[in-house]
Design an enzyme around this catalytic site. Sequence first.
Site, PDB file in Angstrom:
ATOM      1  N   LYS A  41       0.842  -1.207   0.000  1.00  0.00           N
ATOM      2  CA  LYS A  41       0.000   0.000   0.000  1.00  0.00           C
ATOM      3  C   LYS A  41       0.872   1.250   0.000  1.00  0.00           C
ATOM      4  CE  LYS A  41      -0.350  -0.746   4.977  1.00  0.00           C
ATOM      5  NZ  LYS A  41      -1.053  -1.578   5.960  1.00  0.00           N
ATOM      6  N   TYR A  64      16.388  29.047  10.925  1.00  0.00           N
ATOM      7  CA  TYR A  64      15.132  29.647  11.365  1.00  0.00           C
ATOM      8  C   TYR A  64      15.033  29.669  12.878  1.00  0.00           C
ATOM      9  CZ  TYR A  64      13.080  29.492   6.696  1.00  0.00           C
ATOM     10  OH  TYR A  64      12.797  29.686   5.388  1.00  0.00           O
TER      11      TYR A  64
HETATM   12  C1  LIG Z   1      -0.274  -2.468   6.553  1.00  0.00           C
HETATM   13  C2  LIG Z   1      -0.850  -3.749   6.935  1.00  0.00           C
HETATM   14  C3  LIG Z   1      -0.050  -4.898   6.966  1.00  0.00           C
HETATM   15  C4  LIG Z   1       1.447  -4.841   6.823  1.00  0.00           C
HETATM   16  O1  LIG Z   1       1.975  -4.367   8.049  1.00  0.00           O
HETATM   17  P1  LIG Z   1       3.548  -4.269   8.321  1.00  0.00           P
HETATM   18  O2  LIG Z   1       3.616  -3.937   9.754  1.00  0.00           O
HETATM   19  O3  LIG Z   1       4.056  -3.178   7.434  1.00  0.00           O
HETATM   20  O4  LIG Z   1       4.141  -5.573   7.998  1.00  0.00           O
HETATM   21  C5  LIG Z   1      -0.668  -6.102   7.206  1.00  0.00           C
HETATM   22  N1  LIG Z   1      -1.999  -6.185   7.436  1.00  0.00           N
HETATM   23  C6  LIG Z   1      -2.803  -5.087   7.447  1.00  0.00           C
HETATM   24  C7  LIG Z   1      -4.258  -5.238   7.721  1.00  0.00           C
HETATM   25  C8  LIG Z   1      -2.246  -3.843   7.211  1.00  0.00           C
HETATM   26  O5  LIG Z   1      -3.033  -2.761   7.244  1.00  0.00           O
END
Ligand SMILES: *Cc1c(COP(=O)(O)O)cnc(C)c1O
Length: 381
Positions: free
Chosen positions: A44, A268
């Site tokens: 994702k 800054y």
């Molecule tokens: C993002 C996600 C994962 C992967 O998680 P990681 O900690 O990056 O391995 C797995 N399952 C779900 C439901 C997620 O939202």
Amino acid sequence: MAASDIHIPGDAGATLVVDLDAIVENFRLIQTTCPRAEVGASVKADAYGLGLAPVTRALFQSGCHAFFVATPGEGAELRSILPEAQIIVLNGPMRGQTEIFVASRLCPVLNSLEQITAWQDGIGAHAFDIPAWLHVDTGMNRLGLGETELAALLADPERLRGVTLSTIMSHLACGDTPDHPMNAAQLARFIAIRHRVEVQTGPLRASLANSPGVFLGPEFHFDLVRPGAALYGLAPSLQRPNPMHQVIEMQAIILQVRDVDTPMTVGYGAAHHVAKPARIATIAAGYADGYPRAAAGNTGDTMHVHIAGHDVPLCGRVSMDLLTVDVSAVPEALTCPGQAVELIGSHISADDLATASGTIGYEVLARLGHRSHRIYKGGQV
Ligand SMILES: *Cc1c(COP(=O)(O)O)cnc(C)c1O
């Protein structure tokens, strides 16, 4: 990579090197850790900011065939890259979105009774071709059917009529804290719920583990694990040594070096005071390149960068396009304009940078890729 190797196009601040072979090695390490489970990949958010197409092609060619995205739009994009892969959409279908699932052959995760009904109404004759996942909540309280919804589902077989389920899943809340009692509690709940659901549906595949879950032991693996972070080199738990291979390297160049010989301030808010004579280098990367502004804290001296064997402290606040470091302790020949500086790499991990910035490696990764120039190493593409 030596300074002379680095080529940064004019429209980029920093260079992000992504080692596709290291991602594949991490995939294999997870396969070895879960010998009885299929290993899918969570990709994702543009593969956590590292680039959906190169990352997923490299993984697919290495035998990874199931990919998890958050939204149907991400799923459609991935379908155009990988015509054969299984693609699972974690956020599930909202009413009116069934068509995009069918057109791109995306498997939905059904997270609520409402999503089950929306899917049932929209899927029609395609149900058999596009099996769905059922997400049950075991303690995360974010997505998935809670106990009340689950009881309603199981009390009325009509609610699943016309829906083909392949897999039941849940998600761990505290997997990165291996001794947390929540892990065993969620595991027990998941097993119990799976049995109750299977009485109605017949046997389903099961999936519980994200990256941290992979390293909690075989009882957490079930039929399919779905790591993201660990594939990209982040530590599955900050409480244990990181078993994963380093995947990314972020570099930027020195634009200018300034000798400071009277006491003055840098950046800054005039937040950093230089008391002694010093040399300050300005580097062409800032928070718009994903380098966390919080890395400098309020005084501007929390984190460091790495220049040819030297750890060099930040001084002054991180700006949008620039950051300043104190190079007084580094030989002048190594700090000329054009010199490459490591912001993330073998000396400073994304997890280190995240910890110094009060966040997690996931957030650091997800923000890196926008302006920086991405270079891919390895892979067969
Ligand atoms: C993002 C996600 C994962 C992967 O998680 P990681 O900690 O990056 O391995 C797995 N399952 C779900 C439901 C997620 O939202």
